[in-house]
Motif scaffolding. Structure first.
Motif, PDB file in Angstrom:
ATOM      1  N   UNK A 509       0.803  -1.222   0.000  1.00  0.00           N
ATOM      2  CA  UNK A 509       0.000   0.000   0.000  1.00  0.00           C
ATOM      3  C   UNK A 509       0.844   1.285   0.000  1.00  0.00           C
ATOM      4  N   UNK A 510       2.067   1.244   0.498  1.00  0.00           N
ATOM      5  CA  UNK A 510       2.943   2.409   0.538  1.00  0.00           C
ATOM      6  C   UNK A 510       4.250   2.082  -0.186  1.00  0.00           C
ATOM      7  N   UNK A 511       4.914   3.137  -0.691  1.00  0.00           N
ATOM      8  CA  UNK A 511       6.227   2.908  -1.324  1.00  0.00           C
ATOM      9  C   UNK A 511       7.046   4.193  -1.192  1.00  0.00           C
ATOM     10  N   UNK A 512       7.999   4.422  -2.066  1.00  0.00           N
ATOM     11  CA  UNK A 512       8.883   5.581  -1.933  1.00  0.00           C
ATOM     12  C   UNK A 512       9.203   6.156  -3.310  1.00  0.00           C
ATOM     13  N   UNK A 513       9.608   7.390  -3.312  1.00  0.00           N
ATOM     14  CA  UNK A 513      10.196   8.009  -4.503  1.00  0.00           C
ATOM     15  C   UNK A 513      11.702   7.819  -4.422  1.00  0.00           C
ATOM     16  N   UNK A 514      12.300   7.273  -5.460  1.00  0.00           N
ATOM     17  CA  UNK A 514      13.697   6.876  -5.366  1.00  0.00           C
ATOM     18  C   UNK A 514      14.634   8.058  -5.100  1.00  0.00           C
ATOM     19  N   UNK A 515      14.346   9.225  -5.704  1.00  0.00           N
ATOM     20  CA  UNK A 515      15.277  10.333  -5.525  1.00  0.00           C
ATOM     21  C   UNK A 515      15.272  10.846  -4.084  1.00  0.00           C
ATOM     22  N   UNK A 516      14.160  10.629  -3.356  1.00  0.00           N
ATOM     23  CA  UNK A 516      14.107  10.999  -1.948  1.00  0.00           C
ATOM     24  C   UNK A 516      14.728   9.908  -1.082  1.00  0.00           C
ATOM     25  N   UNK A 517      14.385   8.655  -1.414  1.00  0.00           N
ATOM     26  CA  UNK A 517      14.833   7.550  -0.564  1.00  0.00           C
ATOM     27  C   UNK A 517      16.323   7.276  -0.715  1.00  0.00           C
ATOM     28  N   UNK A 518      16.947   7.747  -1.799  1.00  0.00           N
ATOM     29  CA  UNK A 518      18.392   7.567  -1.961  1.00  0.00           C
ATOM     30  C   UNK A 518      19.141   8.095  -0.729  1.00  0.00           C
ATOM     31  N   UNK A 519      18.770   9.285  -0.279  1.00  0.00           N
ATOM     32  CA  UNK A 519      19.459   9.872   0.869  1.00  0.00           C
ATOM     33  C   UNK A 519      19.105   9.140   2.159  1.00  0.00           C
ATOM     34  N   UNK A 520      17.833   8.708   2.288  1.00  0.00           N
ATOM     35  CA  UNK A 520      17.409   7.951   3.470  1.00  0.00           C
ATOM     36  C   UNK A 520      18.168   6.631   3.530  1.00  0.00           C
ATOM     37  N   UNK A 521      18.308   5.963   2.382  1.00  0.00           N
ATOM     38  CA  UNK A 521      18.999   4.676   2.337  1.00  0.00           C
ATOM     39  C   UNK A 521      20.468   4.829   2.701  1.00  0.00           C
ATOM     40  N   UNK A 548      21.791  -3.306 -10.466  1.00  0.00           N
ATOM     41  CA  UNK A 548      20.492  -2.626 -10.433  1.00  0.00           C
ATOM     42  C   UNK A 548      20.383  -1.747  -9.194  1.00  0.00           C
ATOM     43  N   UNK A 549      20.443  -0.432  -9.406  1.00  0.00           N
ATOM     44  CA  UNK A 549      20.264   0.492  -8.295  1.00  0.00           C
ATOM     45  C   UNK A 549      18.871   0.410  -7.708  1.00  0.00           C
ATOM     46  N   UNK A 550      17.856   0.216  -8.567  1.00  0.00           N
ATOM     47  CA  UNK A 550      16.476   0.137  -8.091  1.00  0.00           C
ATOM     48  C   UNK A 550      16.281  -1.084  -7.193  1.00  0.00           C
ATOM     49  N   UNK A 551      16.873  -2.223  -7.578  1.00  0.00           N
ATOM     50  CA  UNK A 551      16.730  -3.435  -6.764  1.00  0.00           C
ATOM     51  C   UNK A 551      17.392  -3.260  -5.405  1.00  0.00           C
ATOM     52  N   UNK A 552      18.533  -2.556  -5.366  1.00  0.00           N
ATOM     53  CA  UNK A 552      19.221  -2.357  -4.089  1.00  0.00           C
ATOM     54  C   UNK A 552      18.439  -1.402  -3.185  1.00  0.00           C
ATOM     55  N   UNK A 553      17.865  -0.359  -3.772  1.00  0.00           N
ATOM     56  CA  UNK A 553      17.031   0.552  -2.983  1.00  0.00           C
ATOM     57  C   UNK A 553      15.815  -0.196  -2.404  1.00  0.00           C
ATOM     58  N   UNK A 554      15.196  -1.032  -3.241  1.00  0.00           N
ATOM     59  CA  UNK A 554      14.022  -1.788  -2.782  1.00  0.00           C
ATOM     60  C   UNK A 554      14.405  -2.725  -1.641  1.00  0.00           C
ATOM     61  N   UNK A 555      15.573  -3.366  -1.757  1.00  0.00           N
ATOM     62  CA  UNK A 555      16.003  -4.286  -0.700  1.00  0.00           C
ATOM     63  C   UNK A 555      16.220  -3.546   0.622  1.00  0.00           C
ATOM     64  N   UNK A 556      16.886  -2.381   0.553  1.00  0.00           N
ATOM     65  CA  UNK A 556      17.125  -1.598   1.769  1.00  0.00           C
ATOM     66  C   UNK A 556      15.798  -1.147   2.365  1.00  0.00           C
ATOM     67  N   UNK A 557      14.870  -0.727   1.488  1.00  0.00           N
ATOM     68  CA  UNK A 557      13.546  -0.289   1.963  1.00  0.00           C
ATOM     69  C   UNK A 557      12.848  -1.397   2.745  1.00  0.00           C
ATOM     70  N   UNK A 558      12.945  -2.620   2.241  1.00  0.00           N
ATOM     71  CA  UNK A 558      12.256  -3.738   2.895  1.00  0.00           C
ATOM     72  C   UNK A 558      12.902  -4.128   4.226  1.00  0.00           C
ATOM     73  N   UNK A 559      14.143  -3.725   4.442  1.00  0.00           N
ATOM     74  CA  UNK A 559      14.788  -4.002   5.726  1.00  0.00           C
ATOM     75  C   UNK A 559      14.576  -2.861   6.722  1.00  0.00           C
TER      76      UNK A 559
END
Length: 584
Positions: A509-521, A548-559
């Motif tokens: 139901x929720x996700x992130x914008x990659x350009x914002x989450x890059x700094x959070x990650x 894949x930068x997108x796959x790595x961001x998604x993995x960090x998000x899920x942790x």
């Protein structure tokens, strides 16, 4: 002279004798009763004989009632009273596929004969008979003469699907139809010892008029399985043979003809009628008369089987009662339950089979070789019968399931199937075992209105969960324990998860914008060296992931704490022990 005239007048004004022949019997041997004729006939029996009670037992999808007919020598049609008297209950269901109507006609004759023939009446001394005259009311009204393409009569018949185009013999767990919901309540009221669902078989050609699916022996409790195999089935097979209608197990096979590799047992999962009834320690049978035989011998075969079954149950009443009591008692202490099965192709017994030689000849349509069965070359052979199934998935019994009240469709179905539910008295947090859905497969096409899930992989974990006042607790110390396990364990073949009742948890139901989450990650990795180490290890192991930068961001998000904890979390929790003091 006056007395003679009076007596003559009385004789001539006497009402005509009732013609108790069924519509089938008044026909030419190739006709079946209509739904209206069937109901009217049972109503006449009910009015004429106190031993027969007919009443509505819920509704079908088109709003017409689903009926039950009770045949009881003392007129007792109350399920609780009948069970208190120690009688065995035989439950016959007809017309789930109205294009296969032999059972409809046979049961009408049988009910009449039980009240009119002294010899047959004796069979009901210790047995009460319950009959659903026509289960698929809607399909029976949709009469035609063409949809059973391969079938030899009757002249007209009903249609397999109901008004929602559902096959009702796939609906016992999901209960999309009103028919299935009505059946569940009726079945739970009667809690029958033996259940029969009457059908007509498609498939190969052979000499047998009747084939039989018995509850798969390995799925039954051992006490019931042994009774069925050692006493009940031998009585039925020998009885049918004595009536010149030798049976064979249902003709399900691999290969070109049944005798090529032998027959395979049919694994009736809980979506089917006898798969559902087995969950409650009821022995089930599906009678399958052969489509290519004339209609009259098919009706006779159904009649003979049903009558022999009632006779055998009456004669074996004590053994059946003992086996069923043992099964119900031991259910309370059973700790491991199988959820999925696989045929053991190394285990086979021999069964007598009366077949026809299968041969090839050029097709008049394509010119290519085509199969035909040579009726001038009958044979009698002992062929392999593979009917041993081994469990492939098993689960340990919990003390209870905790079910959030938000899942009302599931709760409604549990109640219809006799599940005893309790409710939490107040909001509380409980530590229980929960499942996360790791992987699953989904059918690419709809099946009976659903996209079925299978091959479910789970990650169990213990975690505290917040529950609300009014959420449900289903304790496993109840007769519906096996039903609860096979519907609420998501990896079970016909679980509510498999049928899509919990699909809401599969969507994030929720996700992130990659350009914002890059700094959070980046901040998360700096603050958690162990997380960075795990990330680097995954990159070394998986080049595609590393690229894949997108796959790595998604993995960090899920942790991270930002990832929603309810995504892929199965909402029904397993309570493994301890008191639940807040339950009422």
């Amino acid at each position: 002279m006056l007395s003679f005239l009076l007596s003559t007048l009385l004789l001539t004004s006497a009402p005509p004798k009732t013609d108790w022949r069924t519509p089938y019997e008044r026909g030419n041997g190739n006709t079946t009763t209509t739904y209206a004729e069937c109901i009217r006939y049972y109503q006449q029996l009910d009015a004429a004989y106190p031993e027969i009670t007919m009443r509505a037992a819920g509704f079908s999808d088109n709003g017409l009632p689903l009926h039950e007919v009770v045949v009881s020598l003392d007129g007792d049609a109350d399920p609780a009273s009948v069970r208190a008297k120690g009688r065995r209950v035989v439950f016959i269901q007809n017309g789930i596929h109205p294009g296969e109507p032999e059972g409809i006609d046979a049961a009408m004759m049988l009910a009449r004969d039980y009240v009119q023939q002294k010899k047959l009446r004796q069979q009901l001394t210790h047995v009460t008979l319950v009959i659903i005259p026509v289960y698929n009311v809607d399909g029976s009204l949709n009469r035609n003469s063409t949809t059973r393409t391969n079938q030899n009569g009757p002249e007209s018949y009903g249609f397999r699907g109901n008004p929602r185009n559902l096959d009702l013999n796939r609906d016992y767990i999901k209960q999309d139809s009103r028919n299935a919901r009505s059946f569940a309540q009726l079945f739970q009221r009667w809690q029958p010892d033996v259940f029969v669902d009457t059908h007509t078989s498609n498939g190969a050609d052979y000499q047998h008029v009747m084939t039989l699916i018995a509850t798969q022996k390995d799925k039954l409790h051992p006490a019931l399985s042994q009774y069925m195999q050692r006493q009940l089935l031998p009585a039925l097979y020998s009885g049918m043979a004595k009536r010149n209608t030798p049976m064979t197990p249902y003709v399900d096979f691999e290969g070109r003809t049944p005798d090529a590799r032998g027959l395979r047992g049919f694994l009736e999962t809980p979506r089917y009628s006898t798969g559902y009834t087995t969950l409650f320690n009821t022995i089930g049978f599906v009678t399958e008369t052969h489509m290519l035989k004339a209609y009259a011998p098919r009706v006779k075969a159904q009649y003979d089987f049903l009558e022999l079954l009632v006779q055998a149950v009456g004669q074996q009443k004590d053994a059946l009662a003992q086996a069923r009591t043992e099964a119900q008692q031991q259910l309370q202490t059973q700790t491991t339950f199988p959820l999925a099965w696989k045929l053991d192709t190394t285990a086979a017994e021999k069964t007598a089979f009366l077949g026809y030689e299968g041969r090839l000849k050029p097709s008049d349509v394509s010119g290519q070789p085509r199969l035909y069965y040579d009726r001038k070359a009958p044979f009698s052979r002992q062929i392999p019968y593979y009917n041993t199934f081994r469990p492939t998935v098993q689960v340990q019994r919990p003390v209870a399931y905790l079910i959030p009240q938000a899942w009302g469709e599931v709760v409604d179905r549990l109640r219809l199937s006799g599940v005893q539910l309790r409710r939490l008295r107040r909001d509380t947090t409980l530590t229980a075992e929960v499942y996360y859905i790791q992987d699953y497969k989904t059918g690419q096409r709809p099946y009976e209105g659903h996209y079925l899930h299978s091959a479910v992989e789970l990650r169990p974990t213990q975690q505290p969960l917040a529950f609300r006042q009014g959420d449900y607790v289903a304790l496993l110390d109840q007769p519906a324990a096996r039903y609860l396990i096979e519907t609420l364990e998501p990896q079970a073949t016909d679980s509510f998860f498999a049928w899509g009742f919990f699909d809401g948890i599969l969507q994030q139901k929720e996700y992130f914008s990659d350009y914002v989450f890059e700094d959070v990650a980046a901040t998360l990795l700096r603050q958690d060296p162990a997380l960075r180490e795990r990330l680097e290890k995954l990159k070394q192991q998986n080049p595609a992931f590393a690229a894949s930068g997108a796959a790595q961001l998604d993995w960090i998000y899920r942790q991270s704490p930002h990832y929603e904890q309810t995504h892929l979390r199965y909402p029904v929790a397993r309570w493994l022990g301890g008191a639940l003091p807040t339950v009422e």
